[in-house]
Design an enzyme around this catalytic site. Structure first.
Site, short mmCIF file in Angstrom:
data_model
loop_
_atom_site.label_atom_id
_atom_site.label_comp_id
_atom_site.label_asym_id
_atom_site.label_seq_id
_atom_site.Cartn_x
_atom_site.Cartn_y
_atom_site.Cartn_z
N HIS A 254 0.82 -1.21 0.00
CA HIS A 254 0.00 0.00 0.00
C HIS A 254 0.86 1.26 0.00
O HIS A 254 1.79 1.40 0.79
CB HIS A 254 -0.92 0.02 1.22
CG HIS A 254 -1.92 1.12 1.18
ND1 HIS A 254 -3.07 1.06 0.43
CD2 HIS A 254 -1.92 2.34 1.79
CE1 HIS A 254 -3.74 2.19 0.58
NE2 HIS A 254 -3.07 2.98 1.39
N HIS B 259 -3.97 5.24 10.69
CA HIS B 259 -2.90 6.21 10.94
C HIS B 259 -3.45 7.39 11.74
O HIS B 259 -4.64 7.69 11.72
CB HIS B 259 -2.25 6.68 9.63
CG HIS B 259 -3.18 7.33 8.67
ND1 HIS B 259 -4.04 6.61 7.87
CD2 HIS B 259 -3.39 8.63 8.36
CE1 HIS B 259 -4.73 7.42 7.10
NE2 HIS B 259 -4.37 8.67 7.39
N ASP C 68 -5.35 18.10 9.46
CA ASP C 68 -6.75 17.73 9.32
C ASP C 68 -6.92 17.18 7.91
O ASP C 68 -6.41 17.75 6.94
CB ASP C 68 -7.65 18.95 9.49
CG ASP C 68 -7.94 19.28 10.96
OD1 ASP C 68 -7.21 18.77 11.82
OD2 ASP C 68 -8.87 20.07 11.22
N HIS D 215 -7.42 7.47 12.54
CA HIS D 215 -8.57 6.99 11.79
C HIS D 215 -8.06 5.95 10.79
O HIS D 215 -6.86 5.79 10.58
CB HIS D 215 -9.31 8.11 11.07
CG HIS D 215 -8.65 8.60 9.82
ND1 HIS D 215 -7.60 9.48 9.85
CD2 HIS D 215 -8.85 8.31 8.52
CE1 HIS D 215 -7.21 9.74 8.62
NE2 HIS D 215 -7.94 9.03 7.78
#
Length: 386
Positions: A263, A300, A306, A336
């Site tokens: 990934h 992560h 943000d 998240h």
């Protein structure tokens, strides 16, 4: 950065006499950034571009902040932003900090009876629905579904839509918006490892030169106010121009994703950069091809940024219950990752058809009253297993 461009008629030497057929002078204007150090263009006007006839009453368009200190995962239902006939009235600010305004717009395509200029910020429009053209003193920039339209600060423009069904994501950036530095060599050319190149640029064309006197209203945005200024001559009176500072467009469909055996982190999707935030494009691509690869992103922590995702099309594999026009906000300071089941569900998948725009800001974002009005109110619970 864009490439050198020239349209119309210009003199052989800059800052020298350039005369009309009747012997009168054309009027040169330097249109630049960062004082005299940054990118610039030289425009040649039929008339002096400084002839103000009257000033209107400024009015406040500052975003109304509802949540100044946010630590909540949020999902905004973007298509709940109501359409409006007027282009400026349709622009709805949602997420704000001192560096940028991120919002949505749903203009129904009413003709603009005025011209607009943002004196504070570069603007980046992403065309989710609709098509049309940006009209400027530099010429016209056509756009359609999937195009980013980059408008340097100070550009006077009108925007024309081909029909009434239009949806836009827009950014106003107080720092200049550039192509990512790591994609450019020291001459400024995009290199071989870049996911797009200058050939993909949609450059201004069809220069329109209006030799007209009258009353031409330019609504100028400065320090969160709109200042209506009436000029004596048409702002599109340019006979020719050249340089590097001008509006241009790029289609997200021409972004060539970088993939790998395992990934790849979000920076491989980067499309634009500023000193205060980055813009990334998630496009249809092959998944990772290591035999034990997990295509879904790992969890992560957003420590420095943000993260905002605007969902455009397709099936976003790391999320559940996501639709076109949704915006998710993952604030810095908490981790998240994929929704329950997405991690496992991704194993063995070969490709994705997702299409999304991501904006990562280096300072926290505040939410406006309009954002709270379209917040689903429960997104932060969507990672619970029970």
């Amino acid at each position: 950065m864009p490439i050198y461009q020239q349209l119309g008629t210009i003199p052989p030497k800059r800052h020298t006499q350039f005369r009309k057929t009747d012997g009168g002078l054309y009027y040169e204007e330097l249109f630049g950034t960062i004082g005299f150090e940054g990118m610039s263009s030289l425009l040649y006007h039929t008339w002096r571009p400084t002839q103000v006839k009257s000033l209107g009453e400024p009015y406040d368009v500052a975003p109304r902040i509802a949540v100044a200190n946010n630590m909540t995962m949020r999902k905004l239902i973007g298509f709940d932003v109501k359409p409006a006939a007027d282009y400026l009235d349709s622009r709805t600010p949602l997420l704000v900090n001192r560096d940028l305004i991120l919002g949505l717009a749903a203009p129904t395509g009413a003709p603009m009876s005025y011209f607009y200029k943002n004196a504070d910020a570069d603007e980046l429009l992403f065309i989710h629905r609709g098509s049309g053209k940006l009209r400027t003193p530099f010429g016209q920039v056509p756009f359609t579904y999937g195009d980013y339209v980059l408008i340097p600060r100070g550009t006077i423009y009108q925007i024309e839509f081909d029909g009434p069904d239009n949806r836009l994501l827009y950014l106003e950036s107080h720092t200049p918006i550039y192509t990512p530095k790591r994609y450019r060599n020291h001459f400024g050319q995009l290199t071989e490892h870049s996911p797009y190149c200058e050939r993909d640029y949609i450059l201004p064309r069809d220069l329109e030169t209006h030799d007209e006197h009258g009353e031409f209203i330019i609504k100028i945005k400065k320090q969160s106010h709109i200042h209506p200024v009436t000029y004596e001559t048409h702002p599109f009176d340019v006979i020719g121009w050249d340089g590097y500072n001008y509006p241009w467009a790029f289609s997200i469909h021409n972004f060539e994703p970088i993939t790998g055996r395992i990934h790849q982190p979000p920076p491989v999707h980067q499309t634009f950069q500023t000193d205060a935030f980055v813009v990334c494009s998630f496009c249809p691509r092959l998944y990772d091809y290591h035999p034990l690869a997990i295509p879904a992103p790992y969890n992560h922590s957003n420590i420095d940024s943000d993260e905002v995702l605007y969902y455009v099309d397709g099936d976003f594999m790391s999320r559940n219950d996501i639709a076109q026009g949704h915006i998710t906000l993952h604030p810095g300071g908490i981790p998240h990752g994929p929704h329950p089941g997405a991690y496992e569900r991704s194993i063995g998948k070969k490709e994705t058809q997702e299409l999304a725009v991501m904006v990562d800001t280096f300072r926290p974002l505040m939410l406006t009253e309009q954002a709270i009005a379209i917040d689903d109110g429960r997104y932060f619970t969507s990672w619970a297993e029970g």
